[in-house]
Each structure stands twice: as C-alpha cells, then as structure tokens.
Design an enzyme around this catalytic site. Structure first.
Site, short mmCIF file in Angstrom:
data_model
loop_
_atom_site.label_atom_id
_atom_site.label_comp_id
_atom_site.label_asym_id
_atom_site.label_seq_id
_atom_site.Cartn_x
_atom_site.Cartn_y
_atom_site.Cartn_z
N TYR A 134 0.75 3.72 109.34
CA TYR A 134 1.60 4.23 108.13
C TYR A 134 1.61 5.52 107.90
CZ TYR A 134 2.87 4.24 103.38
OH TYR A 134 3.52 4.49 102.21
N ARG A 168 -8.38 8.16 97.01
CA ARG A 168 -8.69 8.58 95.71
C ARG A 168 -7.84 7.65 94.76
NH1 ARG A 168 -5.36 13.61 94.43
NH2 ARG A 168 -3.89 11.98 94.58
N ARG A 172 0.13 -2.23 94.50
CA ARG A 172 0.36 -1.93 96.00
C ARG A 172 -1.26 -1.63 96.40
NH1 ARG A 172 4.17 3.38 95.87
NH2 ARG A 172 2.27 4.11 94.50
N PHE A 210 -0.86 28.34 103.42
CA PHE A 210 -0.25 27.24 103.11
C PHE A 210 -0.79 26.00 103.98
CE2 PHE A 210 3.23 24.11 102.58
CZ PHE A 210 3.63 23.56 103.88
O1 LIG Z 1 4.82 10.42 95.13
C1 LIG Z 1 4.25 11.19 95.26
O2 LIG Z 1 3.96 12.25 94.53
C2 LIG Z 1 2.99 11.18 96.36
O3 LIG Z 1 3.63 10.65 97.36
C3 LIG Z 1 2.64 10.21 98.54
C4 LIG Z 1 2.99 8.76 98.90
O4 LIG Z 1 4.03 8.09 98.21
O5 LIG Z 1 2.15 8.13 99.77
C5 LIG Z 1 2.92 11.03 99.70
O6 LIG Z 1 4.37 10.90 100.15
C6 LIG Z 1 4.45 11.17 101.50
C7 LIG Z 1 5.92 10.93 102.00
C8 LIG Z 1 6.58 12.23 101.63
C9 LIG Z 1 6.06 13.25 102.23
C10 LIG Z 1 6.18 14.43 101.11
C11 LIG Z 1 5.79 15.90 101.52
C12 LIG Z 1 4.67 16.49 101.19
C13 LIG Z 1 4.06 17.81 101.61
C14 LIG Z 1 5.00 18.31 102.15
C15 LIG Z 1 4.67 19.82 102.52
C16 LIG Z 1 5.40 20.82 103.07
C17 LIG Z 1 6.66 20.25 103.49
C18 LIG Z 1 7.02 19.08 103.46
C19 LIG Z 1 6.11 18.06 102.73
C20 LIG Z 1 6.53 16.68 102.43
C21 LIG Z 1 2.48 12.33 99.65
O7 LIG Z 1 3.19 13.17 99.31
N1 LIG Z 1 1.29 12.44 100.17
C22 LIG Z 1 0.52 13.79 100.06
C23 LIG Z 1 0.12 14.38 101.24
C24 LIG Z 1 1.11 14.37 102.39
C25 LIG Z 1 0.85 15.38 103.33
C26 LIG Z 1 1.95 16.03 104.01
C27 LIG Z 1 1.56 17.16 104.88
C28 LIG Z 1 1.17 16.99 106.05
C29 LIG Z 1 0.78 18.16 107.08
C30 LIG Z 1 0.79 19.27 106.56
C31 LIG Z 1 0.30 20.35 107.32
C32 LIG Z 1 0.25 21.87 106.72
C33 LIG Z 1 0.60 21.80 105.40
C34 LIG Z 1 0.94 20.84 104.49
C35 LIG Z 1 0.93 19.54 105.13
C36 LIG Z 1 1.20 18.60 104.40
MG LIG Z 2 5.42 6.72 99.19
#
Ligand SMILES: O=C(O)CO[C@@H](C(=O)O)[C@@H](OCCCCCc1ccc2ccccc2c1)C(=O)NCCCCCc1ccc2ccccc2c1
Ligand SMILES: [Mg+2]
Ligand SMILES: [Mg+2]
Length: 342
Positions: free
Chosen positions: A143, A190, A200, A260
């Site tokens: 997941y 968290r 959920r 970043f």
């Molecule tokens: O609803 C919310 O606000 C939080 O939702 C969480 C959930 O629903 O589980 C969940 O939603 C996940 C699905 C959508 C992904 C969104 C995303 C996040 C960061 C990004 C950074 C740069 C580019 C694209 C990106 C896309 C969420 O936002 N989780 C935060 C952690 C996601 C980490 C993504 C990620 C992965 C590798 C990385 C490597 C380097 C820098 C940033 C990185 C960022």
């Molecule tokens: Mg989600």
C-alpha cells in the site's frame, strides 16, 4: 533579462500548492527552475488523485473508476470534478483542475510521460485498496509503495531526466521507494487517532492485533500500555528504511534537489522520535514544534548534517527504549544498524 514566463494558470497552480500542502510547498518552490513547475504539477496531480481516494462519501465502484482513469483526465482540457464530499479539504483543486491540465500539457513530453505513468500505477493501486484492508506486513509495504514509493520513483526519474542528477538516480528505484515508505509510514504511524476516528486504519492488523482486539481498543485509554507497545512496533517498522534513505541521499548532489529530498526525511525522523513510547499519539495528532521544524529545515543542507540529525534522534529513541519493551532488542538492533551507516 530573466524571462519570468509565469503564465496565468501556473500562478494559480502555485496558489493551489500553497493551499494543499504545508510541508511540501516551500521545498518545491525552492527547486531549480528546470524541475520546479514539473514537480509542482506532479504534486497537484497526485494530490487530486488522493483527494478522490480519501473521500469516504464517494461510492466504491465510482471511486475505483475515477482512480483508475485519472491518468487520462490529466490530458482532458477543462476536466473538473465537483462531487467531492463537504469535508474534503482539497475539493477546490478538483473543481479548478483544468488549470493543472493546461499547464501539464505544456511540460516537455518526457516529463508528461513519467508523471502519467506514476499516476496510472498509483490510481490502480489505490483502487485495489478501496476493497482490500492492510493486513500483512507485505500489504503494508505494498500500500505504501502505491501511495508514496511510486512518488519516489517518479521524482527520481524526473531528477535524472532533467539532467540535474545522474542517470543512475532514476534507475535505483528500490532506494527511491524507501524514501517514500519512510515518509508514508511515519504519517500512518502518527495519524492513527485521526484515522480510527474517521473509520479508517492503515496500521497492518498483523501488528496491531497483537496488542488490541479492535482498532477502537488500540487507541482506548483502558488498553494504553498495550497500545503503546503497538505504537513502538510501528515506529520500529518505519526505522528499517533509514539505511536506504541515507544511501539515496548520498546519490543526490544538486543543492536544491538535495534539500527537497532531505527536509521531509529530517521531519520524519523527528516525528518518529516524538511518537516513540508516547501515548499522546493514541489520543491526538502530535506534531513536532514549529521551532524544531525550522531548525531541521536550516540544518538539512548536506549529507553530513542530515546524518547528524538522524544520529541525534536515533539516540533519543534509544533513550526512550526500555528493557520491558517487547521491541527492546529489535529497536537496539535497528538503531545500531542505522547509526553504523551514519
Ligand atoms: O491527504 C493528505 O494531505 C495526505 O495524504 C496522505 C494519504 O492520504 O495517505 C498521502 O497521500 C499520498 C498520495 C498522494 C501523494 C502526494 C505527494 C506527496 C508529496 C509529493 C512531493 C513531491 C512531488 C509529488 C508528491 C506527491 C501523503 O501525502 N503522504 C505524504 C508522504 C508521501 C511521500 C511522497 C514522497 C515520496 C518520495 C519523496 C522523495 C523525495 C522528496 C519527497 C518525496 C515525497
Ligand atoms: Mg490517501
Ligand atoms: Mg491524503
């Protein structure tokens, strides 16, 4: 003269970036101009997809259809979705999604292809988990791969495609996957109180069912000692990605790309250290203090300074670790291994 070519829609896209993400907006806006717009749009497209996934008011079949076809709507001029539930914090992004579509289609086609590929695979993975529950540790890793590991894959491919990072960064996708898993597992660990109250649960039942007979009992005060043991196991599971995170960061050299990548990881290790052995996590949504976050941002500028940050928080976790803890040995082993790499 610097040609500040920020077309009308891109400005609106950066407004949405500010509106939808406290943590990522700043680090994305500081990126090298070769990557800034592409990663802003990559973020907004996946946030749009996640706004559908998170919306508990959309019926299952309709949600699965939307998630699976989202990678095609990013090419549809004028596409808009006005049926989000009233509590969906980022609903306005989907209403005005046409500004994201128009700017996405102006990106170099190589960037478009990477973003569309990740969107397709994430949407398909999210659709699968609208029915399946996170039970085994494999489910948990799968997941998190879909919702965050794939973001790491896409970012690494964009870094290499832009020429700002080595070709190998876009090929070492297991390390990129771990970057996402460490962040997502930290959030899931968290957010347990908020998620259980929302009906959920992303904690794998393979872990929490050893400490409680239901998700509600897991966070109940009456079951607090066992709940904290479950919390400690979740923290320990997240810590296992640290060696990969260090190896990934050591491969990133462009200064704005490094920050970043490093800043969210520093926030995550500080959050895990705050959560470890801390019963307040089961009652509330705990967050590191603003002052501590600002210090971490200022200090996450080089591999050595990030290693110091991780070392310091791993020591804090070790101090909080007690011999009576079922995870005591496991934590010591993982902390020692992570510290050895530092
Ligand atoms: O609803 C919310 O606000 C939080 O939702 C969480 C959930 O629903 O589980 C969940 O939603 C996940 C699905 C959508 C992904 C969104 C995303 C996040 C960061 C990004 C950074 C740069 C580019 C694209 C990106 C896309 C969420 O936002 N989780 C935060 C952690 C996601 C980490 C993504 C990620 C992965 C590798 C990385 C490597 C380097 C820098 C940033 C990185 C960022
Ligand atoms: Mg989600
Ligand atoms: Mg979400």
């Amino acid at each position: 003269t610097v040609k500040l070519q920020v077309s009308g829609d891109m400005k609106r896209c950066y407004d949405f970036l500010e509106m939808t993400s406290r943590s990522f907006a700043a680090v994305i806006q500081e990126l090298n101009p070769k990557l800034r717009d592409a990663i802003c749009l990559f973020y907004l497209i996946l946030r749009g997809l996640d706004t559908i996934e998170d919306d508990m008011t959309i019926p299952g079949a309709k949600k699965r259809d939307l998630l699976e076809k989202f990678h095609t709507v990013i090419y549809e001029d004028g596409w808009s979705f006005k049926e989000s539930g009233p509590d969906e914090k980022d609903a306005l992004l989907l209403v005005e999604f046409s500004v994201v579509v128009s700017e996405f289609k102006r990106l170099p086609v190589e960037f478009q292809d990477i973003i569309a590929d990740i969107t397709r695979r994430m949407g398909s993975g999210m659709a699968k988990y609208t029915r399946a529950r996170v039970e085994t540790l494999d489910d948990y890793n799968e997941y998190c791969h879909y919702v965050a590991g794939l973001v790491g894959h896409g970012l690494s491919r964009l870094f290499s495609e832009s020429g700002l990072e080595d070709k190998s960064v876009g090929e070492n996708l297991d390390l990129a996957n771990s970057m996402g898993l460490f962040l997502q597992k930290t959030n899931i660990t968290r957010d347990i109180n908020e998620d259980v109250l929302d009906g959920r649960c992303f904690w794998p039942s393979a872990i929490w069912s050893k400490y409680a007979d239901s998700e509600d009992t897991l966070i109940a005060k009456s079951n607090r000692e066992r709940g904290i043991e479950g919390l400690n196991e979740m923290c320990t599971n997240a810590l296992s990605h640290i060696p990969d995170v260090m190896e990934y960061l050591s491969s990133i050299h462009e200064p704005t790309v490094f920050k970043f990548c490093a800043i969210p990881q520093s926030m995550a290790i500080a959050t895990i250290a705050l959560c470890y052995n801390n019963g307040r996590v089961l009652d509330d949504n705990v967050k590191i203090r603003k002052g501590e976050a600002l210090k971490l941002i200022a200090a996450s500028t080089s591999l050595d300074s990030v290693k110091c940050i991780f070392y310091r928080y791993l020591e804090e976790i070790e101090r909080k670790n007690e011999p009576s803890n079922p995870m005591y040995e496991q934590v010591r082993k993982i902390v020692d291994k992570a510290k050895k790499d530092i």
